[in-house]
Structures are given as structure tokens and as C-alpha cells.
Design a protein around this motif. Sequence first.
Motif, PDB file in Angstrom:
ATOM      1  N   ILE A  28      25.227  -3.325  40.959  1.00  0.00           N
ATOM      2  CA  ILE A  28      25.959  -3.705  39.747  1.00  0.00           C
ATOM      3  C   ILE A  28      25.327  -3.077  38.504  1.00  0.00           C
ATOM      4  O   ILE A  28      26.014  -2.495  37.650  1.00  0.00           O
ATOM      5  CB  ILE A  28      26.014  -5.238  39.619  1.00  0.00           C
ATOM      6  N   LEU A  29      24.000  -3.186  38.391  1.00  0.00           N
ATOM      7  CA  LEU A  29      23.329  -2.638  37.207  1.00  0.00           C
ATOM      8  C   LEU A  29      23.442  -1.116  37.153  1.00  0.00           C
ATOM      9  O   LEU A  29      23.709  -0.542  36.084  1.00  0.00           O
ATOM     10  CB  LEU A  29      21.864  -3.062  37.213  1.00  0.00           C
ATOM     11  N   ALA A  30      23.250  -0.458  38.298  1.00  0.00           N
ATOM     12  CA  ALA A  30      23.344   1.007  38.321  1.00  0.00           C
ATOM     13  C   ALA A  30      24.776   1.472  38.082  1.00  0.00           C
ATOM     14  O   ALA A  30      24.995   2.513  37.444  1.00  0.00           O
ATOM     15  CB  ALA A  30      22.828   1.540  39.656  1.00  0.00           C
ATOM     16  N   MET A  31      25.748   0.713  38.565  1.00  0.00           N
ATOM     17  CA  MET A  31      27.147   1.087  38.375  1.00  0.00           C
ATOM     18  C   MET A  31      27.522   1.037  36.894  1.00  0.00           C
ATOM     19  O   MET A  31      28.062   2.011  36.354  1.00  0.00           O
ATOM     20  CB  MET A  31      28.054   0.164  39.181  1.00  0.00           C
ATOM     21  N   PHE A  32      27.209  -0.070  36.236  1.00  0.00           N
ATOM     22  CA  PHE A  32      27.569  -0.182  34.820  1.00  0.00           C
ATOM     23  C   PHE A  32      26.757   0.787  33.960  1.00  0.00           C
ATOM     24  O   PHE A  32      27.300   1.423  33.046  1.00  0.00           O
ATOM     25  CB  PHE A  32      27.369  -1.623  34.337  1.00  0.00           C
ATOM     26  N   GLY A  88       6.960  -0.488  38.709  1.00  0.00           N
ATOM     27  CA  GLY A  88       7.485  -1.302  39.794  1.00  0.00           C
ATOM     28  C   GLY A  88       8.607  -0.614  40.547  1.00  0.00           C
ATOM     29  O   GLY A  88       9.250   0.322  40.051  1.00  0.00           O
ATOM     30  N   ALA A  89       8.841  -1.100  41.755  1.00  0.00           N
ATOM     31  CA  ALA A  89       9.827  -0.470  42.635  1.00  0.00           C
ATOM     32  C   ALA A  89      11.257  -0.665  42.128  1.00  0.00           C
ATOM     33  O   ALA A  89      12.042   0.289  42.105  1.00  0.00           O
ATOM     34  CB  ALA A  89       9.690  -1.024  44.058  1.00  0.00           C
ATOM     35  N   PHE A  90      11.610  -1.889  41.715  1.00  0.00           N
ATOM     36  CA  PHE A  90      12.994  -2.131  41.304  1.00  0.00           C
ATOM     37  C   PHE A  90      13.368  -1.377  40.034  1.00  0.00           C
ATOM     38  O   PHE A  90      14.413  -0.710  40.005  1.00  0.00           O
ATOM     39  CB  PHE A  90      13.256  -3.627  41.129  1.00  0.00           C
ATOM     40  N   PRO A  91      12.555  -1.427  38.961  1.00  0.00           N
ATOM     41  CA  PRO A  91      12.917  -0.632  37.776  1.00  0.00           C
ATOM     42  C   PRO A  91      13.003   0.863  38.076  1.00  0.00           C
ATOM     43  O   PRO A  91      13.887   1.548  37.555  1.00  0.00           O
ATOM     44  CB  PRO A  91      11.791  -0.948  36.784  1.00  0.00           C
ATOM     45  N   SER A  92      12.089   1.363  38.910  1.00  0.00           N
ATOM     46  CA  SER A  92      12.132   2.787  39.254  1.00  0.00           C
ATOM     47  C   SER A  92      13.416   3.128  39.991  1.00  0.00           C
ATOM     48  O   SER A  92      14.072   4.135  39.702  1.00  0.00           O
ATOM     49  CB  SER A  92      10.923   3.152  40.117  1.00  0.00           C
ATOM     50  N   ALA A  93      13.783   2.283  40.953  1.00  0.00           N
ATOM     51  CA  ALA A  93      15.016   2.519  41.708  1.00  0.00           C
ATOM     52  C   ALA A  93      16.234   2.417  40.801  1.00  0.00           C
ATOM     53  O   ALA A  93      17.172   3.219  40.911  1.00  0.00           O
ATOM     54  CB  ALA A  93      15.131   1.517  42.857  1.00  0.00           C
ATOM     55  N   LEU A  94      16.232   1.454  39.893  1.00  0.00           N
ATOM     56  CA  LEU A  94      17.367   1.272  38.990  1.00  0.00           C
ATOM     57  C   LEU A  94      17.532   2.487  38.082  1.00  0.00           C
ATOM     58  O   LEU A  94      18.649   2.980  37.888  1.00  0.00           O
ATOM     59  CB  LEU A  94      17.172   0.009  38.161  1.00  0.00           C
ATOM     60  N   ILE A  95      16.435   2.974  37.521  1.00  0.00           N
ATOM     61  CA  ILE A  95      16.511   4.163  36.668  1.00  0.00           C
ATOM     62  C   ILE A  95      17.031   5.356  37.458  1.00  0.00           C
ATOM     63  O   ILE A  95      17.901   6.103  37.005  1.00  0.00           O
ATOM     64  CB  ILE A  95      15.134   4.473  36.055  1.00  0.00           C
ATOM     65  N   ALA A  96      16.487   5.541  38.666  1.00  0.00           N
ATOM     66  CA  ALA A  96      16.885   6.686  39.488  1.00  0.00           C
ATOM     67  C   ALA A  96      18.365   6.624  39.836  1.00  0.00           C
ATOM     68  O   ALA A  96      19.091   7.618  39.698  1.00  0.00           O
ATOM     69  CB  ALA A  96      16.038   6.728  40.760  1.00  0.00           C
ATOM     70  N   PHE A  97      18.841   5.468  40.286  1.00  0.00           N
ATOM     71  CA  PHE A  97      20.247   5.344  40.660  1.00  0.00           C
ATOM     72  C   PHE A  97      21.154   5.491  39.450  1.00  0.00           C
ATOM     73  O   PHE A  97      22.216   6.116  39.538  1.00  0.00           O
ATOM     74  CB  PHE A  97      20.495   3.992  41.338  1.00  0.00           C
ATOM     75  N   THR A  98      20.771   4.909  38.331  1.00  0.00           N
ATOM     76  CA  THR A  98      21.606   4.994  37.129  1.00  0.00           C
ATOM     77  C   THR A  98      21.751   6.435  36.666  1.00  0.00           C
ATOM     78  O   THR A  98      22.872   6.911  36.400  1.00  0.00           O
ATOM     79  CB  THR A  98      21.000   4.150  36.002  1.00  0.00           C
ATOM     80  N   MET A  99      20.638   7.149  36.577  1.00  0.00           N
ATOM     81  CA  MET A  99      20.682   8.534  36.104  1.00  0.00           C
ATOM     82  C   MET A  99      21.392   9.442  37.108  1.00  0.00           C
ATOM     83  O   MET A  99      22.129  10.350  36.713  1.00  0.00           O
ATOM     84  CB  MET A  99      19.268   9.041  35.834  1.00  0.00           C
ATOM     85  N   PHE A 100      21.167   9.193  38.396  1.00  0.00           N
ATOM     86  CA  PHE A 100      21.801  10.019  39.422  1.00  0.00           C
ATOM     87  C   PHE A 100      23.303   9.779  39.458  1.00  0.00           C
ATOM     88  O   PHE A 100      24.100  10.728  39.484  1.00  0.00           O
ATOM     89  CB  PHE A 100      21.182   9.701  40.787  1.00  0.00           C
ATOM     90  N   GLU A 101      23.706   8.517  39.460  1.00  0.00           N
ATOM     91  CA  GLU A 101      25.137   8.212  39.530  1.00  0.00           C
ATOM     92  C   GLU A 101      25.856   8.595  38.248  1.00  0.00           C
ATOM     93  O   GLU A 101      27.059   8.890  38.280  1.00  0.00           O
ATOM     94  CB  GLU A 101      25.339   6.717  39.816  1.00  0.00           C
ATOM     95  N   ALA A 102      25.152   8.596  37.118  1.00  0.00           N
ATOM     96  CA  ALA A 102      25.778   9.004  35.853  1.00  0.00           C
ATOM     97  C   ALA A 102      26.329  10.413  35.954  1.00  0.00           C
ATOM     98  O   ALA A 102      27.378  10.729  35.371  1.00  0.00           O
ATOM     99  CB  ALA A 102      24.778   8.896  34.709  1.00  0.00           C
TER     100      ALA A 102
END
Length: 219
Positions: A28-32, A88-102
Motif C-alpha cells: 500500500i505504501l509503495a503503491m501510493f 532498517g529493513a522495512f524503510p529500506s525496502a519501502l524506499i526501494a519499492f517506491t522508487m522502482f515502481e515510480a
Amino acid sequence: MSHLEWSIIWRAGPFLLQGLATSFALLILAMFGGIIIGTIIAMVRLSAPRPLAWIAAGYVNGLRSVPLMMVIFWFYLLVPLFIGRSVGAFPSALIAFTMFEAAYYSEIIRAGIQGISKGQMAAALATGMSSLQAYHYVVLPQAFRRMTPVLLTQSVALFQDTSLVYVIGLHDFMTSVSVIANREARLVELYSFAAGVYFVLCFGASRAVKKINDRMAAA
């Protein structure tokens, strides 16, 4: 099949649900975040001065040319080097997914904007609106209605990709399944259950997207 112990899934239920909740939070966070950043990138590519448009195009083409797993490693290992501490693992994953999916969302959104008649933008500008106001009130609402099914389809693929976060130790659904499967030596039961969960969720979401697309086509 009599030797299989399916009750292990019930006993591990809370742990698996926690992992599934992590996967949904990441989705949800990475999608938005991806849609917001992707919209900005699409607008820059279409309306900004050429140097900025080139930078945006380079970002999109660069991110789409590397595997997602590599991007996850980049943000997990390199960001701490720049800021001097672990994030941390979750913030790193969130940043990576957000930037990649963007990068992928931006191409979908750019195509949606280009599908709107240029006369719409010209008419909005003629009324005294700025370019940003024209995008906000006229172009983007129409474009998002048209590209909603494609955005949702990309989000289904994003949910499937969340399983890659095991490489940085984040306990998403798939990682939780792997932990229980190896600890209890019940690989068949746990991985079969995981496959069933992914199938039900992704197939159900795909059918919902198809219904939305059919309704929009009929309208």
C-alpha cells in the motif's frame, strides 16, 4: 498425502498473519508513493524544460533496466553509508519499492496523459489556469480514470514482488513461510499454503481489475 501435517499452518497462523500484514503495508505504501512520484516524473517528462525531461527519462530508463532485487540491495546497503547509520529493513525496502515502481507507474501515467486531447490543456490554459492547475483540475482526473485498470494491474505485480524482501531479512509473508517451513521441516505444507494464498489474492485482484475495466469500457 496422509503424512502431511496441515495443522502446522494453523499453529503458525499468528506469525504468518504478521508477515502478511507486513507485505500489505509495503504494498500500500509503495503503491501510493510510487503513483505520486510517478505522476511528478510523468509531468516533468511532458512539460518541463528539456534538461529536466532528460533527467526524468534517464531515471525511468535506468530503474527499468536493473533487477528489483539489485535496487533493494542498493538502498539497504548504500543508504546507510550516505547517512552514517542503518535505516532498517522495512524503510529500506519501502524506499526501494517506491522508487522502482515510480519508474513503471510514470510510464503508465505518461501514456494516460498523452491519451487526453491536447485541446483539453489548451482550453484550460485559455481560461487563465496555470499548467499545474490545468493538470490538477482537467487532465489528471480524466487520465486517472482511464488508466486505473493498468495501475491496479501493476499493483498486483508489485504485491508478488514483495516476496523479494527476504534478501534483506524483512519478515514479510514469504519470509515467514520460509522460517516456519525450515524450523518445522514442513516445506511441502507451508510452501503449498503460500502458493495458494498468492494465487487467491492475485487471481481475485486480477478478476476485480477485469470487472472494473469492463465497466469502464461499457460506460
